[in-house]
Design a protein around this motif. Structure first.
Motif, mmCIF file in Angstrom:
data_model
loop_
_atom_site.group_PDB
_atom_site.id
_atom_site.type_symbol
_atom_site.label_atom_id
_atom_site.label_comp_id
_atom_site.label_asym_id
_atom_site.label_seq_id
_atom_site.Cartn_x
_atom_site.Cartn_y
_atom_site.Cartn_z
ATOM 1 N N LEU A 44 8.680 34.427 -54.471
ATOM 2 C CA LEU A 44 8.881 35.415 -53.902
ATOM 3 C C LEU A 44 7.896 36.751 -53.106
ATOM 4 O O LEU A 44 7.380 36.799 -52.588
ATOM 5 C CB LEU A 44 10.111 36.206 -54.486
ATOM 6 N N ARG A 45 7.216 36.699 -54.430
ATOM 7 C CA ARG A 45 5.861 37.320 -53.917
ATOM 8 C C ARG A 45 5.185 36.280 -53.447
ATOM 9 O O ARG A 45 4.231 37.137 -52.619
ATOM 10 C CB ARG A 45 5.168 37.924 -55.510
ATOM 11 N N LYS A 46 4.578 35.659 -53.127
ATOM 12 C CA LYS A 46 4.058 34.530 -53.162
ATOM 13 C C LYS A 46 4.635 33.945 -51.332
ATOM 14 O O LYS A 46 3.695 34.306 -50.824
ATOM 15 C CB LYS A 46 3.879 32.753 -53.566
ATOM 16 N N LYS A 47 5.364 33.720 -51.281
ATOM 17 C CA LYS A 47 6.109 34.000 -49.842
ATOM 18 C C LYS A 47 5.853 35.355 -49.147
ATOM 19 O O LYS A 47 4.920 35.362 -47.500
ATOM 20 C CB LYS A 47 7.736 33.902 -49.764
ATOM 21 N N LEU A 48 5.568 36.769 -49.712
ATOM 22 C CA LEU A 48 5.812 38.136 -48.866
ATOM 23 C C LEU A 48 3.979 37.897 -48.860
ATOM 24 O O LEU A 48 4.376 38.176 -47.319
ATOM 25 C CB LEU A 48 6.616 38.452 -49.673
ATOM 26 N N GLY A 49 2.882 37.661 -50.580
ATOM 27 C CA GLY A 49 1.754 37.886 -49.748
ATOM 28 C C GLY A 49 1.059 37.001 -48.878
ATOM 29 O O GLY A 49 1.069 37.421 -47.931
ATOM 30 N N LEU A 51 3.174 35.874 -45.874
ATOM 31 C CA LEU A 51 3.980 36.722 -44.366
ATOM 32 C C LEU A 51 2.998 37.931 -44.531
ATOM 33 O O LEU A 51 2.310 38.693 -43.166
ATOM 34 C CB LEU A 51 5.075 36.942 -45.133
ATOM 35 N N LEU A 52 2.683 38.785 -45.424
ATOM 36 C CA LEU A 52 1.186 40.223 -45.331
ATOM 37 C C LEU A 52 -0.032 39.254 -44.922
ATOM 38 O O LEU A 52 -0.493 40.180 -44.138
ATOM 39 C CB LEU A 52 1.515 41.256 -46.291
ATOM 40 N N ALA A 53 -0.583 38.767 -44.989
ATOM 41 C CA ALA A 53 -1.495 37.180 -44.639
ATOM 42 C C ALA A 53 -1.603 37.319 -43.418
ATOM 43 O O ALA A 53 -2.660 37.703 -42.918
ATOM 44 C CB ALA A 53 -1.838 36.677 -45.974
ATOM 45 N N ALA A 54 -0.529 36.243 -43.126
ATOM 46 C CA ALA A 54 -0.753 36.187 -41.495
ATOM 47 C C ALA A 54 -0.685 37.522 -40.909
ATOM 48 O O ALA A 54 -0.868 37.293 -39.502
ATOM 49 C CB ALA A 54 0.626 36.002 -40.968
ATOM 50 N N THR A 55 0.132 38.853 -41.302
ATOM 51 C CA THR A 55 -0.365 40.169 -40.040
ATOM 52 C C THR A 55 -1.835 40.172 -39.841
ATOM 53 O O THR A 55 -2.472 40.921 -39.587
ATOM 54 C CB THR A 55 0.290 41.264 -40.698
ATOM 55 N N GLU A 56 -2.965 39.717 -40.621
ATOM 56 C CA GLU A 56 -4.560 40.111 -40.620
ATOM 57 C C GLU A 56 -5.101 39.157 -40.115
ATOM 58 O O GLU A 56 -6.230 38.938 -40.536
ATOM 59 C CB GLU A 56 -5.095 39.536 -42.299
ATOM 60 N N GLU A 64 -6.135 32.179 -48.353
ATOM 61 C CA GLU A 64 -4.157 32.465 -49.234
ATOM 62 C C GLU A 64 -4.170 30.938 -49.465
ATOM 63 O O GLU A 64 -3.174 29.898 -50.769
ATOM 64 C CB GLU A 64 -3.027 32.275 -48.746
ATOM 65 N N ILE A 65 -3.412 29.887 -48.718
ATOM 66 C CA ILE A 65 -3.587 28.298 -48.594
ATOM 67 C C ILE A 65 -4.730 27.591 -50.080
ATOM 68 O O ILE A 65 -4.270 26.722 -50.396
ATOM 69 C CB ILE A 65 -3.279 27.417 -47.585
ATOM 70 N N ASP A 66 -5.856 27.725 -49.797
ATOM 71 C CA ASP A 66 -7.103 27.241 -49.680
ATOM 72 C C ASP A 66 -7.026 27.379 -51.740
ATOM 73 O O ASP A 66 -7.116 26.702 -52.724
ATOM 74 C CB ASP A 66 -8.299 27.580 -49.866
ATOM 75 N N LYS A 67 -6.451 28.657 -51.990
ATOM 76 C CA LYS A 67 -6.587 29.318 -53.244
ATOM 77 C C LYS A 67 -4.858 29.120 -54.035
ATOM 78 O O LYS A 67 -4.905 28.148 -55.315
ATOM 79 C CB LYS A 67 -6.300 30.961 -52.897
ATOM 80 N N ARG A 68 -3.968 28.563 -53.474
ATOM 81 C CA ARG A 68 -2.839 27.699 -53.681
ATOM 82 C C ARG A 68 -3.553 26.498 -53.972
ATOM 83 O O ARG A 68 -3.172 26.125 -54.990
ATOM 84 C CB ARG A 68 -1.327 27.936 -52.771
#
Length: 74
Positions: A44-49, A51-56, A64-68
């Motif tokens: 859940l923490r990753k999904k929320l992160g 979603l929040l990243a998408a607002t930027e 974020e995907i590269d990090k994953r």
């Protein structure tokens, strides 16, 4: 006796989780709930992160995907 709006009435009379019932709780209550659960649920923490990243803007989710992907590749 106080008058309630229709969305509050719907939330009060049902225990079924619906979009209308959750919307009646309000953004702050839902944010508090998500924060509490994200503290113990890494998925859940990753999904929320994300979603929040998408607002930027589009570059942030890509980073974020590269990090994953780097984490998975280890």
């Amino acid at each position: 006796m106080s008058q309630r709006g229709s969305s509050e009435d719907a939330a009060a009379r049902t225990k079924t989780v619906t979009q209308e019932a959750l919307a009646a709780l309000g953004a702050e209550a839902l944010a508090d709930l998500l924060i509490a659960h994200a503290a113990t649920d890494p998925t859940l923490r990753k999904k929320l992160g994300m979603l929040l990243a998408a607002t930027e803007g589009p570059g942030k989710p890509a980073a974020e995907i590269d990090k994953r992907l780097k984490t998975i590749g280890r």
